[in-house]
Design an enzyme around this catalytic site. Sequence first.
Site, PDB file in Angstrom:
ATOM      1  CG  ASP A 133      33.775  43.267  36.646  1.00 23.80           C
ATOM      2  OD1 ASP A 133      34.279  42.617  35.541  1.00 23.80           O
ATOM      3  OD2 ASP A 133      32.645  43.814  36.284  1.00 23.80           O
ATOM      4  CD  GLU A 168      37.379  46.188  30.359  1.00 22.34           C
ATOM      5  OE1 GLU A 168      36.627  47.048  29.757  1.00 22.34           O
ATOM      6  OE2 GLU A 168      36.950  45.148  30.449  1.00 22.34           O
TER       7      GLU A 168
END
Length: 293
Positions: free
Chosen positions: A15, A186
């Site tokens: 991430d 996402e």
Amino acid sequence: METIKNPLVAGWYADPEARFYEGKYWIYVTRSATDYKKQTNLDAFSSVDGIRWTKHEGIIRMEDFPYVTQAVWAPTILRKDGKYYLIFASNDIHRNEEPGGIEIAEADRPEGPFRSMLGRPLIDRFIYGAQPIDAHLFGDEDGRIYLYYGGWGHCNIAEMSPEMNGFIRNKEGNLFKEITPPGYVEGPCMMKYDGTYFLMWSSGNWTDGTYCVNYCSASSPWGPFQKTETILEAQEGIADGPGHNGYLEDNKNNKLYIVYHRRYIGDKEPGHRVLCMDRMEIENGRILPIIMT
């Protein structure tokens, strides 16, 4: 950054959010672990050349967040008026009654330590179906700052207040607006290039090779975002499941780089994700497919 060796650093990380602050490249990461209870802080890496990276471990003062016990995920950061504002997800909440959501912290330095601003989450509930995770801060050229976020197939946008402690109502009179593009799962990431707004996000399943990065473009940070193209996906002989990206601008050499995590081919352990970077090119208003190296 002509010579890129992937993965950029040893260890399991995911991430990434990438920025350029105080003469250095910075990448902020999730500690990638299958067990969410082991994800109790965030790390960062800094580099003057984009090749050799220095680790900054545990950049948040977690004692400021006593209700956060797991799933510290997906950092995003922005510098404003000499302060650094770090936003991240906590606790992987599945309903409004659970503590956690999206947190905000501040520091005087890009490496922290980051302290709580509010003593509570910035967003602590599901809005328009979006799980409060995977935030991305985007500062536009007019000085306005936007927050994009959302999991579970929904993406929201909100404009940050000047104090960075809340949100400004939009022209519809609401604090949030859903802007979910087709195929969104996402990990939103907004980039502006040559007057066009490029919204990137991840599709597929983060635990396997289906994970990938799509994008669409618009003339406004609010969208509408319609046409979807895939720019980063599993590549035979290189890696599986690339996704949840940020980006870096090498203004000296007028080059763009996508920063992302990916998986080793055949590795079934969900938490085994590594930090990588590759060239990103835009031609005629389109982001070209990324070739992983």
